[in-house]
Design a protein around this motif. Structure first.
Motif, PDB file in Angstrom:
ATOM      1  N   THR A 240       3.710 -13.499  -4.665  1.00  0.00           N
ATOM      2  CA  THR A 240       2.310 -13.090  -4.697  1.00  0.00           C
ATOM      3  C   THR A 240       2.091 -11.913  -3.761  1.00  0.00           C
ATOM      4  O   THR A 240       2.469 -11.937  -2.602  1.00  0.00           O
ATOM      5  N   THR A 241       1.468 -10.851  -4.301  1.00  0.00           N
ATOM      6  CA  THR A 241       1.320  -9.605  -3.558  1.00  0.00           C
ATOM      7  C   THR A 241      -0.118  -9.111  -3.646  1.00  0.00           C
ATOM      8  O   THR A 241      -0.689  -9.053  -4.726  1.00  0.00           O
ATOM      9  N   LEU A 242      -0.687  -8.741  -2.496  1.00  0.00           N
ATOM     10  CA  LEU A 242      -2.043  -8.190  -2.437  1.00  0.00           C
ATOM     11  C   LEU A 242      -1.984  -6.679  -2.500  1.00  0.00           C
ATOM     12  O   LEU A 242      -1.098  -6.053  -1.925  1.00  0.00           O
ATOM     13  N   ALA A 243      -2.973  -6.100  -3.214  1.00  0.00           N
ATOM     14  CA  ALA A 243      -3.104  -4.647  -3.265  1.00  0.00           C
ATOM     15  C   ALA A 243      -4.574  -4.300  -3.181  1.00  0.00           C
ATOM     16  O   ALA A 243      -5.431  -5.098  -3.543  1.00  0.00           O
ATOM     17  N   ASP A 244      -4.883  -3.081  -2.683  1.00  0.00           N
ATOM     18  CA  ASP A 244      -6.287  -2.708  -2.587  1.00  0.00           C
ATOM     19  C   ASP A 244      -6.812  -2.213  -3.923  1.00  0.00           C
ATOM     20  O   ASP A 244      -6.080  -2.095  -4.903  1.00  0.00           O
ATOM     21  N   GLY A 245      -8.129  -1.913  -3.951  1.00  0.00           N
ATOM     22  CA  GLY A 245      -8.769  -1.545  -5.212  1.00  0.00           C
ATOM     23  C   GLY A 245      -8.264  -0.246  -5.791  1.00  0.00           C
ATOM     24  O   GLY A 245      -8.388  -0.007  -6.992  1.00  0.00           O
TER      25      GLY A 245
ATOM     26  N   ASP B  28       0.861  -1.185   0.000  1.00  0.00           N
ATOM     27  CA  ASP B  28       0.000   0.000   0.000  1.00  0.00           C
ATOM     28  C   ASP B  28       0.893   1.229   0.000  1.00  0.00           C
ATOM     29  O   ASP B  28       2.023   1.188   0.494  1.00  0.00           O
ATOM     30  N   GLY B  29       0.394   2.304  -0.574  1.00  0.00           N
ATOM     31  CA  GLY B  29       1.141   3.542  -0.610  1.00  0.00           C
ATOM     32  C   GLY B  29       0.743   4.442   0.545  1.00  0.00           C
ATOM     33  O   GLY B  29      -0.407   4.433   0.987  1.00  0.00           O
ATOM     34  N   THR B  30       1.689   5.212   1.064  1.00  0.00           N
ATOM     35  CA  THR B  30       1.388   6.172   2.128  1.00  0.00           C
ATOM     36  C   THR B  30       2.070   7.489   1.805  1.00  0.00           C
ATOM     37  O   THR B  30       3.146   7.520   1.201  1.00  0.00           O
TER      38      THR B  30
ATOM     39  N   PRO C  26       1.721 -17.561  -8.943  1.00  0.00           N
ATOM     40  CA  PRO C  26       2.951 -16.949  -8.429  1.00  0.00           C
ATOM     41  C   PRO C  26       3.274 -15.660  -9.171  1.00  0.00           C
ATOM     42  O   PRO C  26       3.149 -15.586 -10.398  1.00  0.00           O
ATOM     43  N   GLY C  27       3.663 -14.659  -8.444  1.00  0.00           N
ATOM     44  CA  GLY C  27       4.076 -13.402  -9.054  1.00  0.00           C
ATOM     45  C   GLY C  27       2.928 -12.480  -9.368  1.00  0.00           C
ATOM     46  O   GLY C  27       3.134 -11.386  -9.885  1.00  0.00           O
ATOM     47  N   SER C  28       1.688 -12.875  -9.095  1.00  0.00           N
ATOM     48  CA  SER C  28       0.550 -12.028  -9.432  1.00  0.00           C
ATOM     49  C   SER C  28       0.269 -11.056  -8.302  1.00  0.00           C
ATOM     50  O   SER C  28       0.576 -11.297  -7.146  1.00  0.00           O
ATOM     51  N   VAL C  29      -0.329  -9.922  -8.665  1.00  0.00           N
ATOM     52  CA  VAL C  29      -0.825  -8.971  -7.682  1.00  0.00           C
ATOM     53  C   VAL C  29      -2.327  -9.111  -7.671  1.00  0.00           C
ATOM     54  O   VAL C  29      -2.987  -8.895  -8.672  1.00  0.00           O
ATOM     55  N   VAL C  30      -2.898  -9.498  -6.544  1.00  0.00           N
ATOM     56  CA  VAL C  30      -4.324  -9.775  -6.467  1.00  0.00           C
ATOM     57  C   VAL C  30      -5.055  -8.492  -6.144  1.00  0.00           C
ATOM     58  O   VAL C  30      -4.853  -7.896  -5.081  1.00  0.00           O
ATOM     59  N   ASN C  31      -5.897  -8.033  -7.066  1.00  0.00           N
ATOM     60  CA  ASN C  31      -6.644  -6.800  -6.866  1.00  0.00           C
ATOM     61  C   ASN C  31      -7.923  -7.099  -6.101  1.00  0.00           C
ATOM     62  O   ASN C  31      -8.851  -7.686  -6.631  1.00  0.00           O
ATOM     63  N   GLN C  32      -7.969  -6.688  -4.832  1.00  0.00           N
ATOM     64  CA  GLN C  32      -9.164  -6.890  -4.020  1.00  0.00           C
ATOM     65  C   GLN C  32     -10.104  -5.718  -4.272  1.00  0.00           C
ATOM     66  O   GLN C  32     -10.288  -4.844  -3.442  1.00  0.00           O
ATOM     67  N   GLY C  33     -10.714  -5.676  -5.441  1.00  0.00           N
ATOM     68  CA  GLY C  33     -11.519  -4.529  -5.839  1.00  0.00           C
ATOM     69  C   GLY C  33     -12.837  -4.442  -5.124  1.00  0.00           C
ATOM     70  O   GLY C  33     -13.392  -3.355  -4.984  1.00  0.00           O
TER      71      GLY C  33
ATOM     72  N   ASP D 103      -0.349   5.614  -7.195  1.00  0.00           N
ATOM     73  CA  ASP D 103       0.217   4.376  -6.650  1.00  0.00           C
ATOM     74  C   ASP D 103       0.609   3.379  -7.736  1.00  0.00           C
ATOM     75  O   ASP D 103       1.589   2.654  -7.591  1.00  0.00           O
ATOM     76  N   CYS D 104      -0.196   3.322  -8.798  1.00  0.00           N
ATOM     77  CA  CYS D 104       0.111   2.328  -9.829  1.00  0.00           C
ATOM     78  C   CYS D 104       1.432   2.631 -10.528  1.00  0.00           C
ATOM     79  O   CYS D 104       2.115   1.718 -11.003  1.00  0.00           O
ATOM     80  N   LYS D 105       1.841   3.910 -10.570  1.00  0.00           N
ATOM     81  CA  LYS D 105       3.149   4.272 -11.131  1.00  0.00           C
ATOM     82  C   LYS D 105       4.231   4.160 -10.068  1.00  0.00           C
ATOM     83  O   LYS D 105       5.347   3.688 -10.342  1.00  0.00           O
ATOM     84  N   ALA D 106       3.898   4.610  -8.856  1.00  0.00           N
ATOM     85  CA  ALA D 106       4.885   4.588  -7.776  1.00  0.00           C
ATOM     86  C   ALA D 106       5.327   3.163  -7.453  1.00  0.00           C
ATOM     87  O   ALA D 106       6.478   2.926  -7.098  1.00  0.00           O
ATOM     88  N   TRP D 107       4.408   2.192  -7.580  1.00  0.00           N
ATOM     89  CA  TRP D 107       4.729   0.784  -7.326  1.00  0.00           C
ATOM     90  C   TRP D 107       5.909   0.338  -8.166  1.00  0.00           C
ATOM     91  O   TRP D 107       6.836  -0.317  -7.692  1.00  0.00           O
ATOM     92  N   GLU D 108       5.908   0.729  -9.415  1.00  0.00           N
ATOM     93  CA  GLU D 108       6.981   0.311 -10.328  1.00  0.00           C
ATOM     94  C   GLU D 108       8.206   1.215 -10.205  1.00  0.00           C
ATOM     95  O   GLU D 108       9.345   0.740 -10.108  1.00  0.00           O
ATOM     96  N   GLU D 109       7.986   2.535 -10.190  1.00  0.00           N
ATOM     97  CA  GLU D 109       9.096   3.480 -10.232  1.00  0.00           C
ATOM     98  C   GLU D 109       9.889   3.535  -8.929  1.00  0.00           C
ATOM     99  O   GLU D 109      11.063   3.909  -8.935  1.00  0.00           O
ATOM    100  N   SER D 110       9.260   3.167  -7.812  1.00  0.00           N
ATOM    101  CA  SER D 110       9.959   3.228  -6.521  1.00  0.00           C
ATOM    102  C   SER D 110      10.921   2.065  -6.319  1.00  0.00           C
ATOM    103  O   SER D 110      11.721   2.071  -5.383  1.00  0.00           O
TER     104      SER D 110
END
Length: 303
Positions: free
Chosen positions: A121-126, A56-58, A141-148, A104-111
């Motif tokens: 496997t990584t969980l992220a919020d909607g 999650d981003g803060t 494996p390797g997926s980001v699960v979008n809990q929309g 956040d969707c850009k910061a996830w990659e660029e950070s």
């Protein structure tokens, strides 16, 4: 070392932290600059095959405008991508700081957080519509699960915030002002405290619930704050207004014994944000809150 970990754990300013250890603000800054890099853990490079992470981003307010930008909190902030282990609830990756207006969707990659996680496997919020998310959740494996879905989104968010604030398993209510429509309550984690100087500090959270606005704000309270709250209850019984906890080091509230009771929750002094909630408290509310205080004191004495 205790000064450094206290700075990281409580988010106190240097001006607030210095007096706790009997040093000046400048001396506290030099200690953190010197010892901080020596205490930092080496980033994780590999994770077990069945590991599940949560990201999650803060937004962190800062005066350094070389990176910070005005963000949705209307302040100059930096975006930090924080990744925790879903089982241990420990922080395992923190991305490089980016401008606060970065999605956040850009910061996830660029950070660099995405590359640090790799195929785990990584969980992220909607709200974190990451580039690897498909319309339906991926669970390989390797997926980001979008809990929309709203329910799942709240679950993921509450777990992340719980890591930052308190652990539900060790939390007790210190006070509650409530009627049939709205409420203001504080929960405190009665487990192992953070020790700073001669004081023990416990993670806590003020929660506001109403039909108009709902939210939480984190803070830390000490043993002496509990004693002060007991005095506040006595003052309220004598129809005197109170402000608690004292010192202005973090979030606080003021209570005015009018009809209805006026409870105002103030964010940390740096934001100057406050929410006032009128509560039509029932008969016996003072007795109930004294019992809550005693329960917290007994739980802390056992920890």
């Amino acid at each position: 070392m205790l000064l450094v970990v206290s700075y990281w754990r409580t988010n106190l300013t240097l001006r607030q932290l210095g007096p706790l250890f009997g040093v000046s603000k400048s001396a506290a800054d030099r200690v953190i600059d010197h010892l901080g890099p020596l205490l930092a853990l080496q980033p994780r490079r590999r994770f077990a095959r069945d590991t599940v992470l949560i990201v999650d981003g803060t937004l962190v307010p800062t005066r350094d405008h070389t990176i910070a930008e005005k963000s949705k909190n209307y302040r100059y902030s930096t975006n930090h991508q924080v990744v925790i282990d879903a089982e241990t609830r420990l922080v395992v990756v923190v991305g490089r700081p980016l401008p606060g207006n970065r999605n956040d969707c850009k910061a996830w990659e660029e950070s660099g957080a995405q590359s640090a996680v790799g195929k785990t496997t990584t969980l992220a919020d909607g709200g974190q519509d990451l580039s690897r998310i498909s319309e339906r959740p991926r669970t390989g494996p390797g997926s980001v699960v979008n809990q929309g879905a709203r329910g799942s989104e709240r679950l993921v968010r509450s777990l992340v915030y719980e890591v930052v604030v308190i652990d539900d398993a060790n939390a007790l209510e210190l006070f509650r002002f409530a009627d049939s429509v709205q409420s203001v309550a504080l929960r405190v984690a009665c487990d192992v405290p953070m020790v700073a100087g001669e004081e023990n500090y416990y993670a806590a959270e003020i929660a506001v619930e109403s039909g108009f606005i709902s939210g939480t704000v984190g803070l830390h309270i000490s043993d002496s704050d509990l004693d002060e709250w007991g005095q506040c209850l006595a003052a309220l019984e004598a129809d005197e207004g109170v402000e608690w906890p004292p010192g202005g080091r973090n979030a606080w509230l003021s209570v005015v014994p009018e009809d209805p009771l006026e409870v105002t929750v103030h964010d940390s002094p740096s934001t100057q944000i406050a929410v006032q909630i009128p509560v039509d408290v029932p008969a016996g509310w003072l007795k109930e809150n004294r019992l809550l205080l005693e329960h917290v004191r007994k739980a802390i004495a056992k920890s």
